[in-house]
Write a protein that holds these residues in place. Structure first.
Motif, PDB file in Angstrom:
ATOM      1  N   SER A   1       0.039   2.431  -6.486  1.00  0.00           N
ATOM      2  CA  SER A   1      -0.938   2.275  -7.562  1.00  0.00           C
ATOM      3  C   SER A   1      -2.361   2.437  -7.067  1.00  0.00           C
ATOM      4  O   SER A   1      -3.256   2.809  -7.840  1.00  0.00           O
ATOM      5  CB  SER A   1      -0.767   0.901  -8.218  1.00  0.00           C
ATOM      6  N   ASN A   2      -2.612   2.200  -5.776  1.00  0.00           N
ATOM      7  CA  ASN A   2      -3.971   2.253  -5.240  1.00  0.00           C
ATOM      8  C   ASN A   2      -4.255   3.476  -4.382  1.00  0.00           C
ATOM      9  O   ASN A   2      -5.425   3.770  -4.106  1.00  0.00           O
ATOM     10  CB  ASN A   2      -4.254   0.995  -4.411  1.00  0.00           C
ATOM     11  N   ALA A   3      -3.222   4.174  -3.948  1.00  0.00           N
ATOM     12  CA  ALA A   3      -3.438   5.298  -3.038  1.00  0.00           C
ATOM     13  C   ALA A   3      -2.238   6.234  -3.052  1.00  0.00           C
ATOM     14  O   ALA A   3      -1.108   5.814  -3.330  1.00  0.00           O
ATOM     15  CB  ALA A   3      -3.690   4.794  -1.617  1.00  0.00           C
ATOM     16  N   THR A   4      -2.507   7.507  -2.740  1.00  0.00           N
ATOM     17  CA  THR A   4      -1.455   8.501  -2.518  1.00  0.00           C
ATOM     18  C   THR A   4      -1.702   9.117  -1.150  1.00  0.00           C
ATOM     19  O   THR A   4      -2.746   9.736  -0.917  1.00  0.00           O
ATOM     20  CB  THR A   4      -1.476   9.600  -3.595  1.00  0.00           C
ATOM     21  N   ASN A   5      -0.763   8.927  -0.240  1.00  0.00           N
ATOM     22  CA  ASN A   5      -0.918   9.405   1.129  1.00  0.00           C
ATOM     23  C   ASN A   5       0.010  10.583   1.381  1.00  0.00           C
ATOM     24  O   ASN A   5       1.179  10.555   0.994  1.00  0.00           O
ATOM     25  CB  ASN A   5      -0.598   8.286   2.125  1.00  0.00           C
ATOM     26  N   PHE A   6      -0.519  11.622   2.047  1.00  0.00           N
ATOM     27  CA  PHE A   6       0.267  12.801   2.394  1.00  0.00           C
ATOM     28  C   PHE A   6       0.497  12.829   3.898  1.00  0.00           C
ATOM     29  O   PHE A   6      -0.448  12.702   4.677  1.00  0.00           O
ATOM     30  CB  PHE A   6      -0.457  14.076   1.957  1.00  0.00           C
ATOM     31  N   LEU A   7       1.753  13.012   4.292  1.00  0.00           N
ATOM     32  CA  LEU A   7       2.115  13.095   5.698  1.00  0.00           C
ATOM     33  C   LEU A   7       2.756  14.465   5.950  1.00  0.00           C
ATOM     34  O   LEU A   7       3.518  14.962   5.108  1.00  0.00           O
ATOM     35  CB  LEU A   7       3.106  11.992   6.094  1.00  0.00           C
TER      36      LEU A   7
END
Length: 238
Positions: free
Chosen positions: A109-115
């Motif tokens: 809900s607070n962040a979208t992280n790409f790895l």
């Protein structure tokens, strides 16, 4: 960031028609020793795993219910592109079965992280599978860092009863605004559906979480972020 997420979701959807194997799973967890937030939680998880002509993918959606009535959702998508399948070249060497380009998206809900990074599949006696994936983390709300992920499954029998010991381990490096953290989450499951006469696989068991410096937050007397958490587990494969 949003464009990259949309592209990954399109690729994930398009590959399902090409899947040589796919399975959905629904699980329920209950634990009373969570850290960072309410300690008592129920987690309902929907998973999808697939093997395709270009690689494999894993997706899960966690629906978390807290003791105070709060509800949140969290999801991850992990596509991996097989170099042996796409280049028709064998990458077998010793215990290595395949080499893959690994992607990973964390959606909260607070962040979208790409790895993004590379992975290898290993052939280890007794293991149904063993994966090692190394990533560079492109974080939304924190400084970028590195991650190493292990994923495994070990099936075995005790008499007529079937069991599975599987799980994952994530290690993420320190950065300017977070501590290195280690999350080891194994599950021990008994195949109850054979005894109950159910065609679909139904497992009963436990999930144990050891998470040091959870979310990269340093453990301290003021804020305990080291988690040791045993959960009751029910998992249905369909």
């Amino acid at each position: 960031m949003k464009a990259g997420l949309i592209l990954l979701l399109v690729l994930f959807h398009s590959h399902l028609a090409l899947a040589s194997f796919q399975e959905a799973r629904l699980s329920y967890l209950y634990g009373e020793n969570y850290r960072i937030g309410e300690s008592d939680r129920q987690v309902i998880t929907l998973e999808h795993v697939a093997s395709t002509d270009w690689g494999d993918s894993f997706f899960f959606l966690d629906h978390m219910r807290f003791a105070d009535g709060t509800r949140t959702n969290y999801a991850e998508l992990q596509p991996r592109f097989s170099l042996s399948k796409k280049t028709s070249t064998s990458f077998v060497a010793g215990p290595i079965k395949d080499v893959l380009i690994a992607g990973h998206v964390e959606m909260g809900s607070n962040a979208t992280n790409f790895l993004y990074g590379m992975g290898v599949d290993l052939d280890i006696p007794g293991f149904q599978f063993f994966q090692v994936n190394g990533y560079r983390r492109n974080n939304d709300d924190k400084a970028n860092n590195w991650q190493l992920t292990l994923v495994w499954a070990v099936p075995w029998r005790f008499g007529e009863q079937q069991f599975v010991f599987d799980g994952f381990a994530d290690w993420a490096s320190t950065s300017s605004d977070q501590r290195a953290n280690l999350n080891i989450t194994p599950q021990l499951k008994w195949l109850a559906s054979d005894v109950l006469g159910i065609k679909s696989k139904l497992y009963l068991g436990f999930e144990y979480v050891y998470w040091r410096n959870k979310f990269g937050i340093a453990n301290s007397a003021a804020l305990a972020s080291n988690e040791n958490n045993l959960n009751l587990l029910i998992k249905w494969h369909f």
